[in-house]
Design an enzyme around this catalytic site. Structure first.
Site, mmCIF file in Angstrom:
data_model
loop_
_atom_site.group_PDB
_atom_site.id
_atom_site.type_symbol
_atom_site.label_atom_id
_atom_site.label_comp_id
_atom_site.label_asym_id
_atom_site.label_seq_id
_atom_site.Cartn_x
_atom_site.Cartn_y
_atom_site.Cartn_z
ATOM 1 N N GLU A 164 -7.013 -12.545 6.127
ATOM 2 C CA GLU A 164 -5.951 -11.947 6.954
ATOM 3 C C GLU A 164 -6.407 -12.110 8.408
ATOM 4 O O GLU A 164 -5.824 -12.872 9.169
ATOM 5 C CB GLU A 164 -5.771 -10.461 6.589
ATOM 6 C CG GLU A 164 -4.746 -9.720 7.438
ATOM 7 C CD GLU A 164 -4.687 -8.206 7.126
ATOM 8 O OE1 GLU A 164 -5.625 -7.676 6.515
ATOM 9 O OE2 GLU A 164 -3.687 -7.569 7.539
ATOM 10 N N HIS A 204 0.877 -1.186 0.000
ATOM 11 C CA HIS A 204 0.000 0.000 0.000
ATOM 12 C C HIS A 204 0.904 1.222 0.000
ATOM 13 O O HIS A 204 1.690 1.409 0.939
ATOM 14 C CB HIS A 204 -0.888 0.014 1.247
ATOM 15 C CG HIS A 204 -1.732 -1.221 1.383
ATOM 16 N ND1 HIS A 204 -3.048 -1.263 0.992
ATOM 17 C CD2 HIS A 204 -1.441 -2.465 1.846
ATOM 18 C CE1 HIS A 204 -3.542 -2.468 1.219
ATOM 19 N NE2 HIS A 204 -2.589 -3.231 1.738
HETATM 20 N N1 ADE Z 1 -4.760 -1.315 4.335
HETATM 21 C C1 ADE Z 1 -3.440 -1.150 4.479
HETATM 22 N N2 ADE Z 1 -2.899 -2.271 4.975
HETATM 23 C C2 ADE Z 1 -3.898 -3.165 5.134
HETATM 24 C C3 ADE Z 1 -3.967 -4.500 5.590
HETATM 25 N N3 ADE Z 1 -2.900 -5.164 6.021
HETATM 26 N N4 ADE Z 1 -5.171 -5.098 5.632
HETATM 27 C C4 ADE Z 1 -6.250 -4.446 5.225
HETATM 28 N N5 ADE Z 1 -6.238 -3.199 4.787
HETATM 29 C C5 ADE Z 1 -5.066 -2.557 4.728
HETATM 30 ZN ZN ZN Z 2 -2.598 -5.095 2.588
#
Ligand code: ADE
Ligand code: ZN
Length: 336
Positions: free
Chosen positions: A201, A20
């Site tokens: 995640e 990101h």
């Molecule tokens: N935005 C930036 N990093 C992120 C992550 N690890 N999971 C979800 N959204 C994000």
């Molecule tokens: Zn991410």
């Protein structure tokens, strides 16, 4: 057991597929931009910023990450941010990067889509010509916002479609399943965008199924919770769906308690197309090289496993086939 040095890891050319750009905002640049743009920041100095970077889950990180992004106002800010990341890529022998950006984080504050993408794009072009680093852009929808807001963002992106490879889904995962955005992704697919999504995640394997079946993703971002569902593992292996794993991120956000408990090696042993990425390196304590290094040590990875991870990053990328093949050939020939 061989202990690999950072210099040895640097020998491997790498692609980064889960990064990101807002997550590369280093504390020094945050302070500089706050001053340059006369933006209030609750942190007075580097120590205060670093002290705040103690996260206990994804949401506790996102709160600070969105706060930090408030200092990004002008095209030049997005250029500086992206250029700084590309210089770090060079240090780590990252030769190709597929970068996420979050338009809604900026457009909701009155910074236009055009300002954001022009700044990033100018740095990427300079990165190609001066550093030899190729790149693509993937715009992510913030999943804590509504379907209608995502659809608006998709429409705002259309004038810049030639600069955007694909669309993704990020932000607070639990409670915001992929199903919420099925219609947005269907429209994005019709426009010809490449489709990815964060799933598994913090969220359950069910969200990975939904990303595959309802959004038609071609890659899963993170996906580490897939191992809880063996039928899902079979599907991911049979279709060789890439998993863009982010080890240091997972430790900082307490998905795993420490690196030796990370399941990266199990993902590889299950025949999955997993590779290493840095996610938000300014917040998580390291860029791509550091992620490789810490995984190599904590998980006692072999040189062959490190080569597989680097190769997987090219296989899963959207580079042209002949470029992919030349990096794969290069990696296969690297000896310690
Ligand atoms: N935005 C930036 N990093 C992120 C992550 N690890 N999971 C979800 N959204 C994000
Ligand atoms: Zn991410």
């Amino acid at each position: 057991m061989t202990v690999f040095s950072k210099a040895q890891i640097k020998k491997l050319p790498k692609a980064e597929l889960h990064l990101h750009i807002e997550g590369t905002l280093e504390p020094e640049l945050m302070l500089k931009l706050a001053k340059r743009n006369d933006r209030p920041l609750r942190f007075k100095n580097l120590q205060e910023i670093q002290a705040a970077y103690q996260f206990h889950n994804l949401q506790s990180f996102l709160d600070i990450y969105y706060e930090g992004a408030n200092v990004l106002i002008h095209e030049e800010d997005f250029f500086d941010l992206t250029w700084a990341y590309l210089l770090r890529c060079k240090e780590d022998h990252v030769v190709h990067t597929e970068i996420f950006f979050d338009p809604q984080t900026h457009t909701d504050r009155g910074v236009t889509f055009s300002v954001v993408i022009h700044g990033i794009r100018r740095a990427l072009e300079k990165g190609k010509s001066e550093l030899g680093i190729s790149s693509h852009l993937i715009m992510c929808f913030l999943r804590h916002l509504s379907e209608a807001q995502a659809m608006n963002t998709l429409e705002e992106a259309l004038p810049f479609k030639d600069w955007i490879l694909g669309v993704g889904l990020d932000s607070s995962e639990v409670g915001h399943p992929p199903s919420k955005f099925a219609r947005v992704f269907e429209t994005a697919k019709q426009y010809g965008f490449f489709i990815v999504a964060h799933a598994g995640e913090e969220g359950p394997p069910e969200y990975i199924w939904q990303a595959l079946d309802l959004l038609s993703v071609k890659r899963i971002d993170h996906g580490v919770r897939c191992l809880e569902d063996l039928r899902l593992v079979d599907r991911l292996r049979e279709e060789q769906i890439p998993l863009t794993v982010c080890p240091l991120s997972n430790i900082k956000l307490k998905v795993f308690q420490n690196m030796s408990q990370h399941n990266l090696k199990h993902l590889l042993n299950a025949g999955l197309l997993a590779m290493i990425n840095s996610d938000d390196p300014a917040y998580f304590g390291g860029y791509l090289g550091e992620n490789y290094y810490q995984c190599a040590h904590a998980l006692q990875l072999s040189w062959q496993e490190l080569k597989t991870l680097a190769s997987n990053s090219f296989i899963a990328s959207r580079m042209q086939e002949h470029e992919k093949n030349s990096y794969l050939a290069m990696i296969s020939q690297i000896v310690l």
